[in-house]
Design a protein around this motif. Structure first.
Motif, PDB file in Angstrom:
ATOM      1  N   ARG A   1       0.843  -1.194   0.000  1.00 18.03           N
ATOM      2  CA  ARG A   1       0.000   0.000   0.000  1.00 18.03           C
ATOM      3  C   ARG A   1       0.876   1.241   0.000  1.00 18.03           C
ATOM      4  N   GLY A   2       0.524   2.193  -0.847  1.00 20.54           N
ATOM      5  CA  GLY A   2       1.309   3.425  -0.911  1.00 20.54           C
ATOM      6  C   GLY A   2       2.735   3.184  -1.354  1.00 20.54           C
ATOM      7  N   GLY A   3       2.929   2.167  -2.200  1.00 20.58           N
ATOM      8  CA  GLY A   3       4.268   1.883  -2.707  1.00 20.58           C
ATOM      9  C   GLY A   3       5.209   1.327  -1.669  1.00 20.58           C
ATOM     10  N   ASP A   4       4.695   0.634  -0.659  1.00 19.58           N
ATOM     11  CA  ASP A   4       5.551   0.039   0.370  1.00 19.58           C
ATOM     12  C   ASP A   4       4.804  -1.100   1.058  1.00 19.58           C
ATOM     13  N   PHE A   5       5.532  -1.839   1.886  1.00 18.31           N
ATOM     14  CA  PHE A   5       4.943  -2.959   2.621  1.00 18.31           C
ATOM     15  C   PHE A   5       3.776  -2.496   3.484  1.00 18.31           C
ATOM     16  N   TYR A   6       2.688  -3.285   3.479  1.00 20.45           N
ATOM     17  CA  TYR A   6       1.522  -2.973   4.308  1.00 20.45           C
ATOM     18  C   TYR A   6       1.253  -4.085   5.316  1.00 20.45           C
ATOM     19  N   ALA A   7       1.132  -5.332   4.853  1.00 21.65           N
ATOM     20  CA  ALA A   7       0.818  -6.426   5.774  1.00 21.65           C
ATOM     21  C   ALA A   7       1.217  -7.765   5.180  1.00 21.65           C
ATOM     22  N   VAL A   8       1.436  -8.735   6.067  1.00 22.49           N
ATOM     23  CA  VAL A   8       1.751 -10.101   5.652  1.00 22.49           C
ATOM     24  C   VAL A   8       0.893 -11.061   6.467  1.00 22.49           C
ATOM     25  N   TRP A   9       0.488 -12.170   5.862  1.00 24.96           N
ATOM     26  CA  TRP A   9      -0.351 -13.152   6.536  1.00 24.96           C
ATOM     27  C   TRP A   9       0.493 -14.057   7.419  1.00 24.96           C
ATOM     28  N   ARG A  10       0.071 -14.199   8.681  1.00 27.40           N
ATOM     29  CA  ARG A  10       0.754 -15.108   9.610  1.00 27.40           C
ATOM     30  C   ARG A  10      -0.155 -16.293   9.901  1.00 27.40           C
ATOM     31  N   GLU A  11       0.191 -17.402   9.304  1.00 26.10           N
ATOM     32  CA  GLU A  11      -0.620 -18.617   9.443  1.00 26.10           C
ATOM     33  C   GLU A  11      -0.627 -19.109  10.882  1.00 26.10           C
ATOM     34  N   ASP A  12       0.493 -18.938  11.583  1.00 23.66           N
ATOM     35  CA  ASP A  12       0.599 -19.452  12.957  1.00 23.66           C
ATOM     36  C   ASP A  12      -0.349 -18.752  13.918  1.00 23.66           C
ATOM     37  N   LEU A  13      -0.648 -17.471  13.653  1.00 24.63           N
ATOM     38  CA  LEU A  13      -1.548 -16.709  14.519  1.00 24.63           C
ATOM     39  C   LEU A  13      -2.968 -16.616  13.968  1.00 24.63           C
ATOM     40  N   GLY A  14      -3.125 -16.900  12.669  1.00 24.79           N
ATOM     41  CA  GLY A  14      -4.428 -16.716  12.035  1.00 24.79           C
ATOM     42  C   GLY A  14      -4.779 -15.247  11.895  1.00 24.79           C
ATOM     43  N   LEU A  15      -3.746 -14.401  11.801  1.00 29.23           N
ATOM     44  CA  LEU A  15      -3.937 -12.958  11.709  1.00 29.23           C
ATOM     45  C   LEU A  15      -2.966 -12.365  10.693  1.00 29.23           C
ATOM     46  N   TRP A  16      -3.314 -11.200  10.161  1.00 31.35           N
ATOM     47  CA  TRP A  16      -2.384 -10.424   9.343  1.00 31.35           C
ATOM     48  C   TRP A  16      -1.495  -9.617  10.272  1.00 31.35           C
ATOM     49  N   SER A  17      -0.285  -9.319   9.819  1.00 31.10           N
ATOM     50  CA  SER A  17       0.641  -8.510  10.603  1.00 31.10           C
ATOM     51  C   SER A  17       1.126  -7.335   9.765  1.00 31.10           C
ATOM     52  N   THR A  18       1.135  -6.163  10.376  1.00 28.05           N
ATOM     53  CA  THR A  18       1.653  -4.970   9.699  1.00 28.05           C
ATOM     54  C   THR A  18       3.093  -4.678  10.107  1.00 28.05           C
ATOM     55  N   GLU A  19       3.702  -5.591  10.865  1.00 28.66           N
ATOM     56  CA  GLU A  19       5.084  -5.431  11.298  1.00 28.66           C
ATOM     57  C   GLU A  19       6.024  -6.037  10.259  1.00 28.66           C
ATOM     58  N   GLU A  20       6.878  -5.223   9.663  1.00 27.49           N
ATOM     59  CA  GLU A  20       7.816  -5.717   8.655  1.00 27.49           C
ATOM     60  C   GLU A  20       8.809  -6.713   9.240  1.00 27.49           C
ATOM     61  N   GLN A  21       9.082  -6.587  10.523  1.00 28.36           N
ATOM     62  CA  GLN A  21       9.988  -7.525  11.182  1.00 28.36           C
ATOM     63  C   GLN A  21       9.473  -8.957  11.091  1.00 28.36           C
ATOM     64  N   ASP A  22       8.155  -9.113  11.067  1.00 30.52           N
ATOM     65  CA  ASP A  22       7.585 -10.460  10.939  1.00 30.52           C
ATOM     66  C   ASP A  22       7.941 -11.089   9.601  1.00 30.52           C
ATOM     67  N   VAL A  23       7.979 -10.293   8.534  1.00 27.88           N
ATOM     68  CA  VAL A  23       8.395 -10.803   7.223  1.00 27.88           C
ATOM     69  C   VAL A  23       9.836 -11.275   7.290  1.00 27.88           C
ATOM     70  N   ILE A  24      10.695 -10.467   7.891  1.00 31.39           N
ATOM     71  CA  ILE A  24      12.112 -10.825   8.027  1.00 31.39           C
ATOM     72  C   ILE A  24      12.261 -12.135   8.779  1.00 31.39           C
ATOM     73  N   ASP A  25      11.544 -12.266   9.898  1.00 27.18           N
ATOM     74  CA  ASP A  25      11.633 -13.488  10.709  1.00 27.18           C
ATOM     75  C   ASP A  25      11.112 -14.698   9.947  1.00 27.18           C
ATOM     76  N   MET A  26      10.004 -14.535   9.224  1.00 29.55           N
ATOM     77  CA  MET A  26       9.411 -15.656   8.486  1.00 29.55           C
ATOM     78  C   MET A  26      10.310 -16.116   7.341  1.00 29.55           C
ATOM     79  N   VAL A  27      10.875 -15.176   6.601  1.00 29.55           N
ATOM     80  CA  VAL A  27      11.768 -15.529   5.493  1.00 29.55           C
ATOM     81  C   VAL A  27      13.028 -16.204   6.026  1.00 29.55           C
ATOM     82  N   ASP A  28      13.587 -15.638   7.091  1.00 22.02           N
ATOM     83  CA  ASP A  28      14.801 -16.227   7.669  1.00 22.02           C
ATOM     84  C   ASP A  28      14.546 -17.622   8.215  1.00 22.02           C
ATOM     85  N   GLN A  29      13.357 -17.834   8.744  1.00 22.98           N
ATOM     86  CA  GLN A  29      13.013 -19.170   9.244  1.00 22.98           C
ATOM     87  C   GLN A  29      12.982 -20.184   8.110  1.00 22.98           C
TER      88      GLN A  29
END
Length: 447
Positions: A33-61
């Motif tokens: 959104r707005g030409g930048d990261f907005y949210a990512v789906w977290r299957e483990d929580l059943g919720l979307w996350s607007t924290e970019e750190q979650d993307v970093i953690d998920m990819v690194d995992q």
């Protein structure tokens, strides 16, 4: 994650790099959104996350899992380009992917209230939940508090508004609530309870910025698209331009300008609550705020400090019951304030309305008037009450039409007069008339 896959490449003999490759596609797991990261789906929580750190953690995992699996059979030395390692360049690739290569692809999050015991799916587009369930329980502390601070009529407005948010109808209702009264009468007490009820779903806003014609970043406070927006001590007594405020309350599609980001269009769902000790400026009877504003006046009564503290301490445990009660209040009469007119605010800020009130008995008795007669009455009223900026006759003529059902501009051969107003609109004063009838009824019972 459908927006990335793990790839390998041989950088030199005996060395293999493992790195994330981001895929250009319309992702169902990632939103831009707005030409930048907005949210990512977290299957483990059943919720979307607007924290970019979650993307970093998920990819690194995923990179870690792939590396450990590959290590079992690999003969080469493995070098993994983790996102957390700024020297690896993976984080730069990610930012370039979001900001330059991808186009906006998003669905607004948290457009409905999710209670603590509700299961969510990806299509609920929820990034948070309340800490409590919706259920009936004891609300004695809340009951004692609100019944002291507000009369039943004013209390109903507050509970109706809260109930509309819980039901999910607030994103269609074109109303906002203003708690108007002097300091120390319980405005912030109620707003604090509303904040507790909608923890995570509210944001703060600046009403003065919304009413300013020069503040281009006024909507930035709503970038998270909250369900509730609150200001404890606002000021709408000097509105330069009410266009933005009207559009926001009406949930219209608006262009959002955030600092250091591209503009984007969005519809906001927020129900606005504002506390103030200054009346909201109602310019005339056609003002867009007139049909959107619900004014609430505290009773002026107070609890002693001990009782007040006891009630406040009970509130956190009564949240499920308060939410349930307000929801039931709303469901009993969803259309309660469709035709509500904030006569209190009009009387406090609109000199023309006060003129019509002052002339009420004359207009009601004759069920009409002529421009000439009304204009003479208006000039006398302005002189006696020292109105600072009286209308010209042309503006007066148009404004007075809003208080009568019919207006005949042409010359009447029978009566030999022109510019005749007829059919005095008593509906504009229904609230005042109900109050008057109630006062008379109370006096009758006292006798």
């Amino acid at each position: 994650m459908d927006f990335m896959k793990i790839s390998t490449r041989s950088v030199k003999q005996g060395v293999t790099e493992i790195f994330p490759k981001f895929i250009l596609k319309k992702s169902s797991d990632l939103m831009i959104r707005g030409g930048d990261f907005y949210a990512v789906w977290r299957e483990d929580l059943g919720l979307w996350s607007t924290e970019e750190q979650d993307v970093i953690d998920m990819v690194d995992q995923e990179l870690y899992k792939f590396t450990e699996e590959r290590r079992k059979t690999a003969t080469d030395s493995l070098v993994t380009k983790y996102m957390w390692d700024s020297d690896s360049g993976s984080i730069d690739s990610w930012h370039k992917y979001c900001q330059k290569r991808m186009r906006d692809n998003f669905h607004p999050l948290d457009e409905k209230i999710i209670f603590g015991d509700t299961e969510t799916t990806k299509t609920d587009y929820a990034s948070k939940k309340l800490s409590y369930p919706l259920r009936e329980c004891d609300i004695s502390g809340y009951e004692k508090l609100i019944s002291t601070l507000y009369t039943p009529e004013e209390r109903h407005k507050i509970e109706w508004a809260i109930g509309s948010i819980i039901e999910g109808d607030s994103k269609y209702i074109q109303k906002f609530l203003v708690l108007y009264g002097s300091a120390g009468t319980g405005k912030s007490t109620i707003l604090n309870i509303i904040q507790r009820l909608f923890e995570g779903y509210y944001s703060v806003f600046d009403a003065k910025a919304l009413g300013s014609s020069s503040n281009s970043f006024a909507l930035e406070a709503f970038k998270s698209n909250p369900m509730v927006a609150i200001q404890h001590d606002g000021d709408l007594s000097r509105i330069e331009d009410n266009t933005r405020l009207n559009s926001l309350v009406s949930h219209e599609l608006m262009t959002v300008n955030e600092k250091f980001k591209s503009t984007y269009a969005n519809k906001f769902n927020a129900f606005l609550f504002m506390g103030t000790n200054k009346p909201v400026k109602i310019t005339d009877s056609k003002s867009g705020l007139l049909r959107r504003l619900i004014d609430v006046m505290p009773s002026g009564k107070k609890l002693d400090q001990k009782d007040y503290n006891d009630c406040i301490n009970k509130i956190p445990f009564e949240l499920p019951g308060i939410a349930y009660h307000c929801h039931q209040v709303y469901l009993k009469n969803k259309d309660a304030y469709d035709n509500y007119v904030p006569t209190l605010m009009m009387g406090a800020t609109n000199d023309f309305y006060n003129f019509v009130v002052d002339s009420f008995s004359v207009f009601k008795k004759n069920d009409g008037t002529t421009l000439k007669t009304a204009w003479e009455m208006y000039k006398t009223y302005c002189d006696e009450t020292k109105v600072p900026y009286p209308y010209s006759q042309r503006a007066f003529k148009e404004e007075l039409r809003n208080y009568f059902w019919h207006f005949e501009e042409g010359f009447d051969e029978e009566t030999k007069v022109r510019n005749v107003y007829s059919g005095f609109r008593l509906d504009k004063f229904e609230k005042d008339m109900r109050s008057e009838k109630k006062d008379n009824a109370d006096k009758k019972y006292v006798i």
